[in-house]
Design a protein around this motif. Structure first.
Motif, PDB file in Angstrom:
ATOM      1  N   PHE A 188       4.860  -4.951  14.792  1.00  0.00           N
ATOM      2  CA  PHE A 188       4.318  -3.634  14.450  1.00  0.00           C
ATOM      3  C   PHE A 188       5.433  -2.685  14.005  1.00  0.00           C
ATOM      4  CE2 PHE A 188       2.432   0.551  15.708  1.00  0.00           C
ATOM      5  CZ  PHE A 188       1.369   0.516  14.823  1.00  0.00           C
ATOM      6  N   ILE A 189       6.475  -2.595  14.833  1.00  0.00           N
ATOM      7  CA  ILE A 189       7.529  -1.605  14.576  1.00  0.00           C
ATOM      8  C   ILE A 189       8.463  -2.029  13.446  1.00  0.00           C
ATOM      9  CG2 ILE A 189       9.509  -0.393  15.645  1.00  0.00           C
ATOM     10  CD1 ILE A 189       6.630   0.332  16.604  1.00  0.00           C
TER      11      ILE A 189
ATOM     12  N   PHE B 175       6.085  -3.301   9.455  1.00  0.00           N
ATOM     13  CA  PHE B 175       5.694  -2.351   8.400  1.00  0.00           C
ATOM     14  C   PHE B 175       6.906  -1.797   7.639  1.00  0.00           C
ATOM     15  CE2 PHE B 175       1.311  -1.751  10.152  1.00  0.00           C
ATOM     16  CZ  PHE B 175       0.643  -1.925   8.950  1.00  0.00           C
TER      17      PHE B 175
ATOM     18  N   GLY C  80       7.849  -2.679   3.843  1.00  0.00           N
ATOM     19  CA  GLY C  80       7.938  -1.563   2.893  1.00  0.00           C
ATOM     20  C   GLY C  80       9.262  -1.579   2.156  1.00  0.00           C
TER      21      GLY C  80
ATOM     22  N   LEU D 206       7.541   9.838  -6.769  1.00  0.00           N
ATOM     23  CA  LEU D 206       6.543   8.776  -6.630  1.00  0.00           C
ATOM     24  C   LEU D 206       5.120   9.266  -6.888  1.00  0.00           C
ATOM     25  CD1 LEU D 206       7.986   6.884  -3.548  1.00  0.00           C
ATOM     26  CD2 LEU D 206       7.825   6.055  -5.880  1.00  0.00           C
TER      27      LEU D 206
ATOM     28  N   LEU E 297       9.040   6.967   5.562  1.00  0.00           N
ATOM     29  CA  LEU E 297       8.312   5.827   6.130  1.00  0.00           C
ATOM     30  C   LEU E 297       6.958   5.698   5.431  1.00  0.00           C
ATOM     31  CD1 LEU E 297       8.211   3.659   8.421  1.00  0.00           C
ATOM     32  CD2 LEU E 297       7.157   5.383   9.865  1.00  0.00           C
TER      33      LEU E 297
ATOM     34  N   VAL F  72       6.169   6.675   2.439  1.00  0.00           N
ATOM     35  CA  VAL F  72       6.393   6.201   1.071  1.00  0.00           C
ATOM     36  C   VAL F  72       6.502   4.671   1.060  1.00  0.00           C
ATOM     37  CG1 VAL F  72       8.170   6.087  -0.736  1.00  0.00           C
ATOM     38  CG2 VAL F  72       7.465   8.301   0.172  1.00  0.00           C
ATOM     39  N   LEU F  73       7.256   4.139   2.026  1.00  0.00           N
ATOM     40  CA  LEU F  73       7.498   2.689   2.063  1.00  0.00           C
ATOM     41  C   LEU F  73       6.243   1.896   2.416  1.00  0.00           C
ATOM     42  CD1 LEU F  73      10.979   2.460   3.835  1.00  0.00           C
ATOM     43  CD2 LEU F  73      10.497   2.133   1.427  1.00  0.00           C
ATOM     44  N   ILE F  74       5.477   2.427   3.382  1.00  0.00           N
ATOM     45  CA  ILE F  74       4.351   1.606   3.870  1.00  0.00           C
ATOM     46  C   ILE F  74       3.060   1.842   3.081  1.00  0.00           C
ATOM     47  CG2 ILE F  74       5.308   1.414   6.204  1.00  0.00           C
ATOM     48  CD1 ILE F  74       3.422   3.504   7.176  1.00  0.00           C
ATOM     49  N   GLN F  75       3.058   2.840   2.231  1.00  0.00           N
ATOM     50  CA  GLN F  75       1.803   3.161   1.540  1.00  0.00           C
ATOM     51  C   GLN F  75       1.202   2.002   0.728  1.00  0.00           C
ATOM     52  OE1 GLN F  75       1.398   5.695  -1.783  1.00  0.00           O
ATOM     53  NE2 GLN F  75      -0.249   6.883  -0.870  1.00  0.00           N
ATOM     54  N   PRO F  76       2.020   1.200  -0.009  1.00  0.00           N
ATOM     55  CA  PRO F  76       1.397   0.087  -0.753  1.00  0.00           C
ATOM     56  C   PRO F  76       0.599  -0.849   0.158  1.00  0.00           C
ATOM     57  CG  PRO F  76       3.675   0.392  -1.441  1.00  0.00           C
ATOM     58  CD  PRO F  76       3.464   1.295  -0.272  1.00  0.00           C
ATOM     59  N   TYR F  77       1.110  -1.088   1.372  1.00  0.00           N
ATOM     60  CA  TYR F  77       0.403  -1.973   2.312  1.00  0.00           C
ATOM     61  C   TYR F  77      -0.843  -1.291   2.867  1.00  0.00           C
ATOM     62  CZ  TYR F  77       4.558  -4.733   1.829  1.00  0.00           C
ATOM     63  OH  TYR F  77       5.577  -5.461   1.286  1.00  0.00           O
ATOM     64  N   PHE F  78      -0.741   0.013   3.090  1.00  0.00           N
ATOM     65  CA  PHE F  78      -1.898   0.762   3.593  1.00  0.00           C
ATOM     66  C   PHE F  78      -3.025   0.749   2.549  1.00  0.00           C
ATOM     67  CE2 PHE F  78      -1.251   3.455   7.530  1.00  0.00           C
ATOM     68  CZ  PHE F  78      -0.315   2.589   8.065  1.00  0.00           C
TER      69      PHE F  78
ATOM     70  N   LEU G  13      -4.585  -2.655   2.738  1.00  0.00           N
ATOM     71  CA  LEU G  13      -5.357  -2.837   3.971  1.00  0.00           C
ATOM     72  C   LEU G  13      -6.521  -1.836   4.069  1.00  0.00           C
ATOM     73  CD1 LEU G  13      -2.347  -3.254   6.453  1.00  0.00           C
ATOM     74  CD2 LEU G  13      -3.983  -5.034   5.827  1.00  0.00           C
TER      75      LEU G  13
ATOM     76  N   VAL H 273      -2.924   4.757  12.778  1.00  0.00           N
ATOM     77  CA  VAL H 273      -1.993   3.606  12.785  1.00  0.00           C
ATOM     78  C   VAL H 273      -0.578   4.076  12.412  1.00  0.00           C
ATOM     79  CG1 VAL H 273      -1.410   1.407  11.669  1.00  0.00           C
ATOM     80  CG2 VAL H 273      -3.771   1.882  12.309  1.00  0.00           C
TER      81      VAL H 273
ATOM     82  N   LEU I 210       1.014   5.915  15.185  1.00  0.00           N
ATOM     83  CA  LEU I 210       1.400   4.996  16.273  1.00  0.00           C
ATOM     84  C   LEU I 210       2.754   4.342  15.987  1.00  0.00           C
ATOM     85  CD1 LEU I 210      -1.999   3.270  17.162  1.00  0.00           C
ATOM     86  CD2 LEU I 210      -0.704   4.827  18.600  1.00  0.00           C
ATOM     87  N   LEU I 211       3.056   4.182  14.701  1.00  0.00           N
ATOM     88  CA  LEU I 211       4.357   3.601  14.336  1.00  0.00           C
ATOM     89  C   LEU I 211       5.514   4.461  14.863  1.00  0.00           C
ATOM     90  CD1 LEU I 211       3.821   2.483  10.645  1.00  0.00           C
ATOM     91  CD2 LEU I 211       4.497   1.018  12.526  1.00  0.00           C
TER      92      LEU I 211
ATOM     93  N   TYR J 230       0.867  12.495   3.243  1.00  0.00           N
ATOM     94  CA  TYR J 230       1.173  11.502   2.210  1.00  0.00           C
ATOM     95  C   TYR J 230       0.200  10.318   2.277  1.00  0.00           C
ATOM     96  CZ  TYR J 230       4.001   8.924  -1.132  1.00  0.00           C
ATOM     97  OH  TYR J 230       4.428   8.259  -2.262  1.00  0.00           O
TER      98      TYR J 230
END
Lengths: 285, 254
Positions: free
Chosen positions: A19-20, A23, A27, A247, B109, B111-117, B120, B131, B134-135, B203
């Motif tokens: 999890f930590i 992601f 990314g 972006l 963070l 910005v980086l995880i948005q493509p996966y979000f 999903l 979610v 929680l990270l 974001y």
């Protein structure tokens, strides 16, 4: 053979790591592969074009320089104020209302602080209304630019307002922990002046002990988003605002460079945090 | 080292003025340059807050729901994970790992995880915001409970098991009561982390999950300083309440 408890414990750790770590690393991988043309909406195959173009990105260098300048000045000013309060107004800090008062700014979201300073310091803000009433200024334009200004005064002020109470509480707890009052008496007995005690004993001890926290706080200011978004100008922008703006543009061709900057910023910040956590473990506060 | 009345007054003004100015902005009507004080005052914003379709009321409930869910989940998970970390072979490595989310500003963070979000189907949803928060909050809670899972807590657990408790009984009747003050503090702090967040939420929710912080920003953008001030004051409310209830519960570790 592993017991049921061990399996649950290991499963918990695997979940935590996935999890930590999962992601952010995924990314980072995506950002890197987009920056070399392998993924993303305009993926053209492996290319080093975006990396080669990076040194020519003057706006990025300005943004990085501006972020560093804001972080160093704000943390520096907040440290000076906090040290002065702790070393020169020790008795005052123990009197009502200070033990509670110093916690108040910690309860302010940075966005609210930015909004409040916007209302206080803008051309038509509260201070400008006061200076107009007493005859110092005649129009909102006469009031000196303190927000959305060239040197980031508003951003720095907001960061200092948020940081100095926190640093004061930090230094105060360290002051008690290392029994600086006893050291003060000892140095005075040995003939040192008050100023010598501050310069040669108290300040070095407090700064050394607080160093990891100060570095982490500096990194947080470096990557600040809410305050520069409201109080900053469109150029130069602080790093987080610069990256998100890049972006969110409609031009998809901007994405690889945006992700490349995000990737590099992340790697550098992670390296600083790693170094700071090593320091934390060495000087466990 | 004397107390200084001028300095004391200055600091009281620095810390108190935000409440005064935000209060004036929230209640004042037709307050235009160069008036120092609003010409009239009204409580009509409270009616907007309570109205069924009021954005502010919805934002308040949304923020409360998200922050409460995040704080309960992260406190519970953090407590269990901290135990696993304490009993692992390399606790120091896990501690370093726990600092990872703090290596990144929340918006970076995001910005980086948005493509996966997006893949999903979490982007722009309340579940996605939870979610994402929680990270940040789970590692915070894990680090927070690091001090609890020392030798003493483990020995208490072992003692209760030796005396005949099951694992569940030891957890419910020995460890949880022992950790109660820390659990409450952690609940407060993780609530505030989620309550205050703007960058990550704004974001990743692409403007669809309008929590109070997002609303402050939107109202400022619309030059509606009155509603922005109300939203800002609502944001301060739980934090001020917590400070009033127990100062130490909010800032336990510096």
């Amino acid at each position: 053979m592993l017991s049921r408890n061990n399996i649950i414990r290991k499963g918990t750790l695997v979940f935590y790591a996935l999890f930590i770590l999962g992601f952010p690393l995924a990314g980072l991988f995506n950002a890197f592969s987009t920056s070399i043309g392998l993924t993303g909406p305009l993926a053209t195959g492996l290319t080093g074009r975006y990396w080669q173009q990076l040194p020519t990105e003057a706006s990025l260098l300005f943004s990085l320089g501006f972020s560093l300048y804001v972080a160093i000045i704000s943390v520096g000013l907040a440290v000076v104020i906090a040290l002065a309060l702790v070393l020169k107004r020790q008795s005052m800090l123990k009197l009502t209302p200070f033990p509670t008062l110093l916690y108040v700014p910690l309860l302010f979201p940075s966005l609210v602080v930015a909004f409040y300073l916007f209302q206080l310091l803008s051309g038509s803000g509260w201070l400008s209304r006061i200076t107009h009433t007493i005859g110092l200024t005649s129009t909102p334009d006469n009031f000196p630019a303190m927000i959305q200004d060239r040197i980031g005064l508003g951003i720095i002020l907001a960061q200092v307002v948020l940081a100095f109470p926190f640093f004061t509480l930090l230094f105060q707890s360290l002051y008690d922990d290392v029994r600086l009052d006893d050291l003060r008496n000892l140095t005075r007995t040995l003939g040192a002046t008050e100023s010598q005690f501050h310069r040669r004993v108290a300040v070095p001890i407090l700064l050394q002990r607080a160093a990891p926290t100060l570095v982490l706080y500096g990194v947080a200011v470096l990557g600040a988003y809410d305050i520069p978004l409201l109080l900053g100008r469109t150029y130069p922008q602080m790093l987080s605002v610069f990256i998100t703006t890049r972006l969110q543009r409609f031009d998809l061709a901007e994405l690889p460079t945006g992700y490349l900057i995000g990737f590099l910023s992340t790697v550098v910040l992670m390296a600083i945090i790693f170094w700071a956590t090593k320091l934390t473990q060495r000087h466990a506060i | 080292m004397r107390s200084n009345p001028t300095l004391t007054s200055l600091l009281i003004v620095v810390f108190g003025l935000p409440f005064v100015l935000l209060g004036l902005l929230a209640l004042g009507q037709y307050w235009r340059f160069p008036d120092i004080l609003p010409p009239t005052y009204s409580f009509d914003v409270l009616a907007r807050l309570l109205s069924v379709d009021g954005e502010l009321g919805i934002g308040l409930l949304l923020s409360l729901f998200i922050a409460t869910t995040v704080s309960i989940l992260s406190t519970g998970l953090g407590f269990v994970i901290a135990r696993a970390v304490a009993l692992s072979k390399h606790p120091a490595r896990w501690i370093t790992l726990s600092y990872l989310p703090y290596a990144l500003p929340p918006v970076l963070l995001a910005v980086l995880i948005q493509p996966y979000f997006i893949r999903l189907h979490l982007s722009g949803s309340i579940a996605g915001v939870i979610v994402a928060l929680l990270l940040i909050t789970i590692p915070f809670c894990t680090l927070f409970f690091r001090s609890f899972w020392g030798q003493q807590a483990i020995q208490y657990e072992q003692l209760s098991r030796t005396l005949g408790c099951s694992q569940r009984q030891a957890f419910l009747h020995v460890l949880l009561p022992l950790a109660r003050p820390l659990l409450i503090t952690c609940l407060f702090q993780s609530f505030l982390l989620a309550w205050f967040d703007f960058g990550l939420t704004n974001y990743l929710s692409v403007g669809k999950v309008r929590t109070l912080t997002v609303q402050v920003y939107l109202f400022v953008g619309e030059a509606n300083s009155r509603l922005a001030a109300v939203a800002a004051l609502l944001l301060l409310l739980p934090a001020a309440l917590l400070l009033w209830l127990n100062k130490k519960a909010i800032v336990r570790q510096i």
